[in-house]
Design a protein around this motif. Structure first.
Motif, PDB file in Angstrom:
ATOM      1  N   UNK A 109      64.720  94.589  35.173  1.00  0.00           N
ATOM      2  CA  UNK A 109      64.996  93.164  35.286  1.00  0.00           C
ATOM      3  C   UNK A 109      64.368  92.363  34.149  1.00  0.00           C
ATOM      4  N   UNK A 110      63.249  92.817  33.566  1.00  0.00           N
ATOM      5  CA  UNK A 110      62.633  92.095  32.458  1.00  0.00           C
ATOM      6  C   UNK A 110      63.541  92.024  31.244  1.00  0.00           C
ATOM      7  N   UNK A 111      64.178  93.143  30.903  1.00  0.00           N
ATOM      8  CA  UNK A 111      65.111  93.164  29.769  1.00  0.00           C
ATOM      9  C   UNK A 111      66.344  92.328  30.102  1.00  0.00           C
ATOM     10  N   UNK A 112      66.769  92.363  31.361  1.00  0.00           N
ATOM     11  CA  UNK A 112      67.908  91.551  31.784  1.00  0.00           C
ATOM     12  C   UNK A 112      67.620  90.066  31.557  1.00  0.00           C
ATOM     13  N   UNK A 113      66.425  89.616  31.938  1.00  0.00           N
ATOM     14  CA  UNK A 113      66.050  88.216  31.729  1.00  0.00           C
ATOM     15  C   UNK A 113      65.997  87.896  30.237  1.00  0.00           C
ATOM     16  N   UNK A 114      65.475  88.818  29.419  1.00  0.00           N
ATOM     17  CA  UNK A 114      65.413  88.594  27.968  1.00  0.00           C
ATOM     18  C   UNK A 114      66.816  88.485  27.369  1.00  0.00           C
ATOM     19  N   UNK A 115      67.726  89.342  27.817  1.00  0.00           N
ATOM     20  CA  UNK A 115      69.103  89.265  27.334  1.00  0.00           C
ATOM     21  C   UNK A 115      69.769  87.960  27.727  1.00  0.00           C
ATOM     22  N   UNK A 116      69.467  87.501  28.935  1.00  0.00           N
ATOM     23  CA  UNK A 116      70.016  86.211  29.368  1.00  0.00           C
ATOM     24  C   UNK A 116      69.472  85.077  28.499  1.00  0.00           C
ATOM     25  N   UNK A 117      68.188  85.156  28.139  1.00  0.00           N
ATOM     26  CA  UNK A 117      67.613  84.119  27.280  1.00  0.00           C
ATOM     27  C   UNK A 117      68.282  84.108  25.906  1.00  0.00           C
ATOM     28  N   UNK A 118      68.568  85.292  25.359  1.00  0.00           N
ATOM     29  CA  UNK A 118      69.251  85.371  24.061  1.00  0.00           C
ATOM     30  C   UNK A 118      70.651  84.767  24.161  1.00  0.00           C
ATOM     31  N   UNK A 119      71.360  85.083  25.231  1.00  0.00           N
ATOM     32  CA  UNK A 119      72.682  84.482  25.437  1.00  0.00           C
ATOM     33  C   UNK A 119      72.580  82.970  25.551  1.00  0.00           C
ATOM     34  N   UNK A 120      71.522  82.490  26.228  1.00  0.00           N
ATOM     35  CA  UNK A 120      71.336  81.053  26.375  1.00  0.00           C
ATOM     36  C   UNK A 120      71.110  80.367  25.039  1.00  0.00           C
TER      37      UNK A 120
END
Length: 500
Positions: A109-120
Motif C-alpha cells: 500500500x505504501x508504493x500504491x500511495x506514492x504512485x497516486x501522489x505522482x499521478x496527482x
C-alpha cells in the motif's frame, strides 16, 4: 466568388478546430477527475487485500492523489503561463500515465500511495491548463458556454469514472483499474499534441516560497483530519499537524501579499466576490466527493452489488451533472449569479440530507434520488463559481486564474473525502457490536467481517456491522448537508456583490 468561399471556409475551420480542442480538453479532464471516483469503487477490494491496510491508509490512497493535485495546482498554473500551456499539459499527462503504471505494479500500500501522489502531480498540470486553453480567445457568451461545458465535464467525469472503474474492477483486480487508464491517457497525449494551440507565454517568475508554504499548510491540515480518528484528536502528531497548518496558512497568505510576483494576484486575495466563489466551490466539492467516497461502499457493502453494478447505479448522477450547468445558465439569466449559486448549494445539501436517511433496508430508488439531487446542485452552481474566478484575472494570466478555481475544487474534494472518511470511521467503530471491539478495533466493513468470521459468528454479526456503517453514513452526510446549507446564503450574497 473565391474570396467569398474563402471567407465562409475560415470560420468553418475555426469552429471545427475549436470542437476538436474541446474534445481533447474534455478527455483530459475526464481522466484526471474520473480516477478519483474510480478508486473510490476499489476501496472495498483494497480494504480486503491480504496486507489488510488500515482505514487511514485506504483514505490516503484516495487523498494522496488529491493532496498533490490540490497543492501543485497554483504552481502548475503559473508554470503553464510562463513556460507554455500546451507543453505543461503534455508533461502533466505523461506524469499521470506514469503514476498509474506505478500503482498497477505496487507491491504494497505504501508504493500504491506514492504512485497516486505522482499521478496527482500530473493531474495538477492538466486541470488548470485545460480550462485556460479552452477559454483562450473566447469572450462573452462563447466563453460562458466553454466554461459551462468544462464544468459539466469535471462533474460528469466523476460518474464516468465510477462506470469505467467498475467495469475494470469487475474484469480484474484493483490493479486492472490503473492499467485500463493508460491507453486512454496516451490517446489524450496524442490529441493534445495535434490540436492544442501554442498560446504566447507570460514572462513571470514562479513564487516558489508561496508554493512551498501552501503545500505544507494543506498537507499538515489533511494529515490531521485523516489521522485524527486513528491516533486520537489529542495525540501529539495530530495537534502538531493542526499547529503547523495554523502557522503555514497565514504565512502563505502574507508571503503572497508581499511577493513581487505572487502565485495569486493580491487583488484576488482581497476580493470578497472571488473569496465567496472560492469558498462556495470548496464546499460544493466537499459535499460531492464526500458522497463519492461513500457511494461505492454503500452500494457494494449494503446493497450487495459488484463494482460494475455500483458504477451503473450511479449513472443517474451523470444526467444530473449534464443538466445542472444548463439549468444554471437559464437561472443566471433570470435570477442572477448570487441566487443561482445559493440555490445550487441548497439543492446539493438537500440531496445529502436524503442520503442521510439510508439504512440496511433502504430501497435503491431513495438513495438514487439523494445522489441525483446532490449532483444537480453541484452542476447548477459550479459554472458560476468557475467563471467568477477565471474572469478575475486578465487573459494572459488565465492559467493562474483557472489554477485558483481548480485549487478550491480539489481542496474541497480532498477535505470532503478526509472529513467524511474520518466521521464514518469514528461513527462505525463507535457503533460496532461489542464482540468486535477488541484491540485493534476494525475500522472498515471488510475488517469487521473478517473479525466476525474469526470469532465464528460471521452471518450473525453482519446485520450489526451494516447497521454500524449506515449509522455512520447518517452522521457524516448530515454534518456535510448542514455545513453547506448554512453557508449557501452568505456565499450567494458574496458572489452577487459587485465591487467598484
Amino acid at each position: 466568388m473565391r474570396h467569398a468561399l474563402h471567407g465562409t471556409a475560415e470560420p468553418s475551420r475555426r469552429s471545427s478546430g475549436r470542437r476538436g480542442l474541446t474534445a481533447a480538453m474534455c478527455l483530459s479532464v475526464t481522466l484526471v477527475v474520473g480516477m478519483v471516483s474510480a478508486v473510490n469503487l476499489a476501496i472495498p477490494e483494497i480494504s480486503a487485500d491480504p496486507v489488510r491496510p488500515s482505514a487511514t491508509a485506504v483514505v490516503w490512497v484516495v487523498d494522496g492523489y488529491l493532496l498533490t493535485f490540490a497543492c501543485l495546482l497554483l504552481p502548475a498554473g503559473a508554470l503553464a503561463d510562463r513556460l507554455g500551456r500546451k507543453g505543461v499539459l503534455l508533461v502533466g499527462l505523461g506524469l499521470f500515465t506514469l503514476g498509474n503504471l506505478v500503482c498497477a505494479a505496487a507491491p504494497h500500500v505504501g508504493v500504491l500511495i506514492a504512485g497516486r501522489a505522482l499521478s496527482g502531480a500530473g493531474a495538477a498540470a492538466v486541470l488548470p491548463t485545460t480550462l485556460a486553453l479552452l477559454v483562450h480567445e473566447r469572450t462573452g457568451a462563447e466563453r460562458s458556454r466553454a466554461v459551462a461545458v468544462w464544468a459539466s465535464m469535471t462533474g460528469l467525469a466523476a460518474v464516468l469514472g465510477n462506470v469505467g472503474g467498475g467495469a475494470a474492477l469487475e474484469l480484474g483486480s484493483w490493479r486492472a483499474l490503473f492499467l485500463a487508464v493508460t491507453p486512454l491517457a496516451c490517446g489524450a497525449l496524442l490529441l493534445v499534441a495535434a490540436l492544442a494551440p501554442a498560446v504566447p507565454r507570460t514572462p513571470r517568475p514562479v513564487s516558489w516560497p508561496g508554493a512551498v508554504l501552501l503545500t505544507g499548510a494543506v498537507a499538515a491540515l489533511l494529515y490531521a483530519v485523516v489521522s485524527g480518528p486513528q491516533q486520537g484528536w489529542g495525540s501529539a502528531p495530530v495537534l502538531c499537524a493542526f499547529a503547523a497548518a495554523a502557522f503555514l496558512g497565514p504565512a502563505w497568505a502574507g508571503s503572497e501579499l508581499r511577493a513581487r510576483h505572487p502565485l495569486l494576484d493580491p487583488a484576488l486575495l482581497t476580493s470578497s466576490r472571488v473569496l465567496a466563489a472560492a469558498a462556495g466551490m470548496a464546499l460544493l466539492f466537499t459535499g460531492m466527493f464526500g458522497l463519492f467516497l461513500l457511494n461505492g461502499q454503500y452500494l457494494q457493502y449494503v446493497q450487495g452489488t459488484g463494482p460494475l453494478g455500483a458504477g451503473v447505479r450511479l449513472l443517474p448522477m451523470a444526467a444530473a451533472l449534464l443538466a445542472g450547468p444548463r439549468c444554471g445558465l437559464l437561472l443566471r439569466r433570470v435570477l442572477g449569479d448570487g441566487a443561482t449559486a445559493a440555490g445550487g448549494m441548497l439543492v446539493l445539501a438537500a440531496g445529502l440530507a436524503v442520503v442521510s436517511r439510508i439504512d440496511p433496508h433502504t430501497p435503491y430508488a431513495l438513495y438514487a434520488c439523494g445522489a441525483v439531487l446532490t449532483a444537480l446542485g453541484c452542476g447548477i452552481a459550479t459554472p458560476v463559481f468557475s467563471e467568477t474566478m477565471v474572469s478575475a484575472l486578465p487573459g494572459e494570466r488565465a492559467g493562474a486564474g483557472s489554477g485558483l478555481q481548480s485549487l478550491t475544487r480539489e481542496l474541497g474534494s480532498a477535505f470532503g473525502i478526509a472529513v467524511t472518511g474520518s466521521l464514518v470511521t469514528a461513527g462505525f467503530t463507535a457503533r460496532l457490536p461489542a464482540r468486535l471491539t477488541g484491540e485493534p478495533v476494525p475500522t472498515t466493513v471488510p475488517a469487521a467481517r473478517a473479525r466476525a468470521t474469526e470469532a465464528g459468528a460471521g452471518e450473525a454479526l453482519d446485520p450489526g456491522i451494516l447497521a454500524a456503517f449506515t449509522g455512520a453514513v447518517h452522521t457524516a452526510t448530515l454534518v456535510l448537508a448542514a455545513g453547506i446549507a448554512l453557508a449557501a446564503l452568505p456565499v450567494g450574497r458574496g458572489v452577487r456583490h459587485r465591487e467598484g
